[in-house]
Write a protein that holds these residues in place. Structure first.
Motif, mmCIF file in Angstrom:
data_model
loop_
_atom_site.group_PDB
_atom_site.id
_atom_site.type_symbol
_atom_site.label_atom_id
_atom_site.label_comp_id
_atom_site.label_asym_id
_atom_site.label_seq_id
_atom_site.Cartn_x
_atom_site.Cartn_y
_atom_site.Cartn_z
ATOM 1 N N GLY A 624 0.786 -1.231 0.000
ATOM 2 C CA GLY A 624 0.000 0.000 0.000
ATOM 3 C C GLY A 624 0.808 1.267 0.000
ATOM 4 N N SER A 625 2.105 1.192 -0.303
ATOM 5 C CA SER A 625 2.922 2.410 -0.341
ATOM 6 C C SER A 625 4.095 2.188 -1.286
ATOM 7 C CB SER A 625 3.435 2.761 1.066
ATOM 8 O OG SER A 625 4.271 1.726 1.563
ATOM 9 N N GLY A 626 4.770 3.284 -1.590
ATOM 10 C CA GLY A 626 5.963 3.181 -2.424
ATOM 11 C C GLY A 626 5.646 3.205 -3.900
ATOM 12 N N THR A 627 6.500 2.545 -4.656
ATOM 13 C CA THR A 627 6.424 2.561 -6.118
ATOM 14 C C THR A 627 5.113 1.938 -6.605
ATOM 15 O OG1 THR A 627 8.828 2.359 -6.232
ATOM 16 C CG2 THR A 627 7.584 1.832 -8.235
ATOM 17 N N ILE A 628 4.589 2.531 -7.668
ATOM 18 C CA ILE A 628 3.394 1.990 -8.309
ATOM 19 C C ILE A 628 3.837 1.147 -9.503
ATOM 20 C CG2 ILE A 628 1.268 2.549 -9.546
ATOM 21 C CD1 ILE A 628 1.090 5.096 -7.872
ATOM 22 N N TYR A 629 3.391 -0.097 -9.547
ATOM 23 C CA TYR A 629 3.778 -1.024 -10.607
ATOM 24 C C TYR A 629 2.573 -1.289 -11.520
ATOM 25 C CZ TYR A 629 7.865 -1.817 -7.706
ATOM 26 O OH TYR A 629 9.020 -1.645 -6.974
ATOM 27 N N THR A 630 2.908 -1.499 -12.803
ATOM 28 C CA THR A 630 1.879 -1.772 -13.805
ATOM 29 C C THR A 630 1.948 -3.227 -14.233
ATOM 30 O OG1 THR A 630 2.018 0.499 -14.612
ATOM 31 C CG2 THR A 630 0.967 -1.127 -16.056
ATOM 32 N N ILE A 631 0.824 -3.887 -14.278
ATOM 33 C CA ILE A 631 0.753 -5.290 -14.683
ATOM 34 C C ILE A 631 0.901 -5.391 -16.199
ATOM 35 C CG2 ILE A 631 -0.711 -7.341 -14.753
ATOM 36 C CD1 ILE A 631 -1.965 -6.460 -12.138
ATOM 37 N N GLN A 632 1.881 -6.185 -16.634
ATOM 38 C CA GLN A 632 2.078 -6.420 -18.057
ATOM 39 C C GLN A 632 1.267 -7.621 -18.538
ATOM 40 O OE1 GLN A 632 4.228 -4.146 -19.775
ATOM 41 N NE2 GLN A 632 3.849 -3.215 -17.760
ATOM 42 N N SER A 633 1.146 -8.625 -17.674
ATOM 43 C CA SER A 633 0.325 -9.789 -18.001
ATOM 44 C C SER A 633 -0.045 -10.493 -16.716
ATOM 45 C CB SER A 633 1.069 -10.752 -18.931
ATOM 46 O OG SER A 633 2.178 -11.343 -18.269
ATOM 47 N N ALA A 634 -1.155 -11.233 -16.756
ATOM 48 C CA ALA A 634 -1.603 -12.008 -15.599
ATOM 49 C C ALA A 634 -2.188 -13.314 -16.117
ATOM 50 C CB ALA A 634 -2.631 -11.224 -14.794
ATOM 51 N N THR A 635 -1.643 -14.439 -15.623
ATOM 52 C CA THR A 635 -2.071 -15.751 -16.101
ATOM 53 C C THR A 635 -2.478 -16.617 -14.923
ATOM 54 O OG1 THR A 635 -0.463 -15.575 -17.897
ATOM 55 C CG2 THR A 635 -1.409 -17.746 -17.482
ATOM 56 N N ALA A 636 -3.667 -17.192 -15.005
ATOM 57 C CA ALA A 636 -4.146 -18.062 -13.931
ATOM 58 C C ALA A 636 -3.271 -19.297 -13.834
ATOM 59 C CB ALA A 636 -5.598 -18.449 -14.181
ATOM 60 N N THR A 637 -2.955 -19.713 -12.609
ATOM 61 C CA THR A 637 -2.097 -20.889 -12.403
ATOM 62 C C THR A 637 -2.900 -22.178 -12.362
ATOM 63 O OG1 THR A 637 -2.292 -20.775 -9.983
ATOM 64 C CG2 THR A 637 -0.539 -19.490 -11.027
ATOM 65 N N GLY A 638 -4.176 -22.067 -12.210
ATOM 66 C CA GLY A 638 -5.006 -23.261 -12.028
ATOM 67 C C GLY A 638 -5.468 -23.417 -10.609
ATOM 68 N N ASN A 639 -4.789 -22.776 -9.668
ATOM 69 C CA ASN A 639 -5.235 -22.761 -8.282
ATOM 70 C C ASN A 639 -6.203 -21.601 -8.087
ATOM 71 O OD1 ASN A 639 -3.543 -24.932 -7.574
ATOM 72 N ND2 ASN A 639 -1.803 -23.516 -7.270
ATOM 73 N N SER A 640 -7.201 -21.804 -7.249
ATOM 74 C CA SER A 640 -8.218 -20.786 -7.030
ATOM 75 C C SER A 640 -7.606 -19.487 -6.535
ATOM 76 C CB SER A 640 -9.245 -21.288 -6.019
ATOM 77 O OG SER A 640 -10.207 -20.281 -5.750
ATOM 78 N N GLY A 641 -7.913 -18.380 -7.228
ATOM 79 C CA GLY A 641 -7.459 -17.058 -6.805
ATOM 80 C C GLY A 641 -5.985 -16.830 -6.944
ATOM 81 N N GLU A 642 -5.263 -17.660 -7.741
ATOM 82 C CA GLU A 642 -3.806 -17.527 -7.857
ATOM 83 C C GLU A 642 -3.417 -17.224 -9.301
ATOM 84 O OE1 GLU A 642 -0.630 -20.021 -5.651
ATOM 85 O OE2 GLU A 642 -0.846 -20.925 -7.646
ATOM 86 N N TYR A 643 -2.473 -16.280 -9.479
ATOM 87 C CA TYR A 643 -2.074 -15.848 -10.811
ATOM 88 C C TYR A 643 -0.567 -15.621 -10.857
ATOM 89 C CZ TYR A 643 -7.022 -15.034 -11.590
ATOM 90 O OH TYR A 643 -8.369 -15.211 -11.718
ATOM 91 N N THR A 644 -0.013 -15.900 -12.069
ATOM 92 C CA THR A 644 1.356 -15.503 -12.350
ATOM 93 C C THR A 644 1.304 -14.116 -12.968
ATOM 94 O OG1 THR A 644 2.053 -17.775 -12.703
ATOM 95 C CG2 THR A 644 3.445 -16.042 -13.621
#
Length: 818
Positions: A624-644
């Motif tokens: 919740g603080s510091g540098t703001i990062y931008t997501i380049q890609s998000a891929t589901a791992t197959g586990n519920s609620g989990e992403y690469t």
């Protein structure tokens, strides 16, 4: 090929009836439109997208809205519902709920109401008038309207009337105050058990009915001694005789009856001789002469010294003959209650009681709960009937320069003497027209006229006073746009709007649309538009400068009733049923995702705990603080609620570090929009940057995914605007072009502060910035040339939008080829 340019610089006549399509001779044709939906006019001639609405509250059921304005800083929106009144502040906070109210859903739009200060009075023919009183900023009470009573309890100062036929007489068996079980007997069947609890007057003496015996006999309690007051000087004497003849119209006594006389004065000659008061007053046996006269013999063998009339001005008789001189309270379960109510000239007026439909009852001056007719003094109660040659059920009373009276069959006004207030003796009811007003859709004064709906449910009229002619006219104001009127049920008016000069009259139709009437009489501006939404408008109310609607929508297959506040312009809010969402520490649409496994100097990580999937372009901070990062890609791992997740810069973080999002494509908590396509926008300054983030369908959990990530946005429903010009016509040397094949080759559209517009379903390029971008859209002001193809017998332009953004059109110039 000939060519002619036609310019339309005003749209103030609004949408015209389809049957007018050939009336090119009308002046309204050149300022009108074939369709004007979800737009509002500008007094200078242009037209623009209407303002959207903000979701204020869940009403929980069908409602009728009405404003309650205590002062400039304390205004409320009343939502009348089945046996309930919910009271909201102007920001939609529920401040009070009154339950066990006498009205039901079917009554809501038939009720009338009037307000003075902290008090509102509500009427309907099926229940006792109700008093809503504000006793604090968040405290209100409801009580049944109660009439004032005398200090000794002998009189209730309410309206009375003899509803029985004139030949029905009433007799009682006692005359003493406080006597219970007194029988009231009529000479023919009249009573029902519903009279229990009512007051019946016998020669002006009130009797509280306590029991029902039969259709001819009821019982009650005498609230005062029975004293029958005779006319002035009711005695006639004969010189040398002690017999006194008494005049009492329709006295009802039988021969040999015993009566008590009091209040009689001496009947002396100039020498002081004659019948003394002591011998004129007392208990006597009478001899009936005829229906209007009887005689008795003065006491002590006293005789008259001359033949004269006398007795004084307050001769009273105590007795109980069968009489026609009786009446009953007007407001009751037996006779019904008033249709309408208003405050006027320091009096409270009621009208249209069920059993007395053409009657008007007015309180004493500045004493709103006292309806005592007294002796007919100027300040006493006024009670009058129209009494014309047809039934005139009074449906509405309107307080204007005079008291206006709208009935089921005609329009009237109460006319006092010139330069005098209303008094009991100096008034007349003057007939003005014979059209009739429907009960629903309360008439209101707008632009110096009273707007009312005629009984046919299609014609809107204005009841307008002419000072020169000293009379009212009832002209139609909907003649050219009758198709926009459909059995209206509710009305409202708004004469003051922030940053605008227009004023509007709103009519809620039975089909769930709203007809909007704009008028500026001195400038000869008048026109109609229509509003619709995803759902049905059920009611509308206006505070000093705010518009509120009750809307029935279908959400997730079920009806949903919302209180919404309309924005004054689309620059404020361009969508309906809008809610604002802002990503923050307390609102994280993705849940509470965390790093799953420590990372070191990498752009790739695994995170779990997502309740909604992350998307490319979204931004977040670790912890919740510091540098703001931008997501380049998000891929589901197959586990519920989990992403690469791949981000835009290398980073090192420990296990279980929280990802707090700064911008998001997904927004949650939209459970009141499930199944709806919603649009995300931001920005509220005319001419400034407006942001459009795209649209999405809200899923069953109340989540939506839009096209462009943002920190904050307004999320709402689109409402399609439609502007269609009437067939472009022109006058040429050979006559009108009407009926000739012709085409619109080019049109020049004059735009102002516009962000999106389509002509004939084609987008008009306004700026280089495209939709669905995080960069703000800039407005366009100026002229745009639009080219169209094809000949037609009725060539016209259709103006729509591909996104819910502000649009304003000041004029259209068309080149016609023929």
């Amino acid at each position: 090929m000939a060519r002619q340019r036609i310019h339309q610089g005003s749209f103030l006549r609004g949408e015209l009836d389809p049957t007018i399509i050939s009336r090119v001779d009308l002046s309204a044709y050149g300022q009108g439109l074939k369709k004007a939906r979800n737009v509002i006019p500008i007094n200078q001639g242009g037209i623009e997208r209407r303002g959207g609405s903000v979701a204020r509250a869940d009403l929980g059921g069908a409602s009728r809205l009405e404003a309650f304005i205590f002062n400039q800083n304390q205004e409320y929106v009343f939502a009348f519902q089945n046996q309930t009144l919910k009271i909201y502040s102007t920001n939609g906070t529920l401040v009070a709920t009154l339950s066990s109210c006498p009205w039901i859903t079917a009554d809501l739009f038939e009720m009338d109401m009037t307000q003075s200060g902290d008090t509102m009075i509500i009427t309907h023919q099926d229940f006792v008038p109700q008093v809503i009183q504000r006793i604090g900023s968040t405290s209100f009470t409801r009580t049944a309207f109660g009439f004032e009573t005398s200090v000794n309890g002998e009189k209730t100062y309410q309206p009375y009337f003899k509803f029985a036929d004139d030949d029905i007489t009433l007799d009682i068996n006692n005359t003493s105050k406080g006597t219970t079980g007194v029988t009231l007997t009529t000479n023919t069947a009249y009573w029902t058990s519903s009279y229990v609890g009512m007051i019946v007057r016998y020669h002006g003496t009130e009797i509280l009915i306590t029991g029902y015996t039969s259709s001819t006999v009821i019982t009650g309690t005498l609230l005062a001694d029975v004293s029958i007051e005779l006319d002035d000087d009711p005695f006639k004497t004969t010189q040398g005789s002690g017999t006194v003849e008494v005049t009492m119209v329709a006295h009802g006594f039988t021969n040999g009856a015993s009566i008590t006389i009091s209040g009689a004065e001496d009947i002396f000659d100039t020498d002081g001789n004659g019948l003394a008061t002591g011998n004129l007053n007392g208990t006597f046996t009478i001899t009936v002469t005829d229906d209007n006269h009887f005689t008795y013999v003065a006491g002590s063998s006293d005789t008259a010294t001359e033949s004269v009339d006398g007795g004084g001005v307050r001769v009273l008789i105590t007795g109980h003959p069968p009489t026609r001189n009786w009446d009953e309270q007007v407001f009751s379960s037996v006779n019904g209650f008033p249709n309408t109510v208003t405050f006027h000239e320091q009096r409270l007026f009621f009208g249209g009681v069920t059993a007395l439909p053409d009657g008007i009852q007015a309180s004493m001056v500045a004493d709103f709960f006292n309806f005592d007719v007294g002796d007919g003094e100027d300040s006493d109660s006024v009670q009058i009937q129209i009494a014309s040659d047809q039934v005139n059920e009074i449906r509405h009373l309107i307080s204007g320069k005079v008291l206006q009276i709208l009935t089921s069959t005609g329009e009237f006004f109460l006319k006092p003497q010139v330069s005098k207030p209303i008094t009991p003796t100096d008034i007349r009811i003057i007939s003005q027209s014979n059209l009739g007003s429907q009960l629903k859709a309360k008439p209101r004064i707008f632009d110096n006229a009273t707007i009312f709906i005629q009984n046919n449910g299609k014609t809107v009229r204005e009841f307008l006073f002419s000072a020169a002619a000293e009379e009212f006219s009832s002209n139609s104001i909907s003649l050219l746009s009758n198709h926009l009127i459909s059995t209206p049920s509710d009305t409202a008016k708004l004469t003051s709007i922030a940053d605008r000069t227009e004023q509007f009259y709103f009519i809620v139709n039975s089909d769930g649309t709203i007809g909007i009437f704009t008028s500026q009489r001195n400038e000869k501006i008048a026109g109609w538009m229509q509003w619709n939404t995803d759902g049905e408008y059920e009611s509308v109310a206006c505070t000093t400068n705010g518009i509120y609607t009750a809307v029935k929508r279908t959400i997730n297959g079920s009806p949903y009733y919302s209180l919404e506040q309309q924005a004054s312009t689309s620059f404020d809010v361009p969508t309906d049923y809008t809610i604002t969402k802002t990503v923050s520490g307390s609102y994280q649409p993705h849940g509470v995702p965390k790093v799953n496994g420590a990372i070191s100097s990498t752009t790739t990580m695994i995170a779990d705990g997502f309740t909604n999937a992350p998307s490319q372009g979204e931004t977040f901070q670790f912890g919740g603080s510091g540098t703001i990062y931008t997501i380049q890609s998000a891929t589901a791992t197959g586990n519920s609620g989990e992403y690469t997740i791949v981000i835009n810069a290398s980073v090192s973080q420990s296990n279980n570090t929280t990802l707090q999002f700064v911008t998001s494509k997904v927004f949650s908590g939209l459970t009141t929009h499930v199944g709806k396509t919603v649009f995300a926008t931001a920005g509220s300054t005319e001419g400034g940057a407006i942001y459009y983030y795209g649209s999405g369908v809200v899923d069953g959990s109340g989540n939506v995914i839009i096209d462009t990530p943002t920190t904050a946005c307004d999320i709402g429903l689109d409402y399609s605007i439609t502007l269609e010009t009437l067939p472009i016509d022109a006058t040429i040397q050979g006559g009108q072009l009407t009926g000739l094949p012709r085409k619109i080759g080019k049109s020049v559209i004059e735009l102002s502060s516009t962000y999106n517009v389509q002509i004939n379903s084609n987008d008009v390029v306004l700026t280089e910035t495209t939709l669905n971008t995080s960069s703000g859209l800039t407005s366009f002001t100026g002229k745009k040339e639009v080219y169209t193809l094809g000949y037609s017998l009725e060539p016209n332009l259709t103006i729509t939008q591909s996104a819910p953004l502000p649009v304003r059109i000041l004029g259209i110039t068309s080149e016609i080829y023929y």
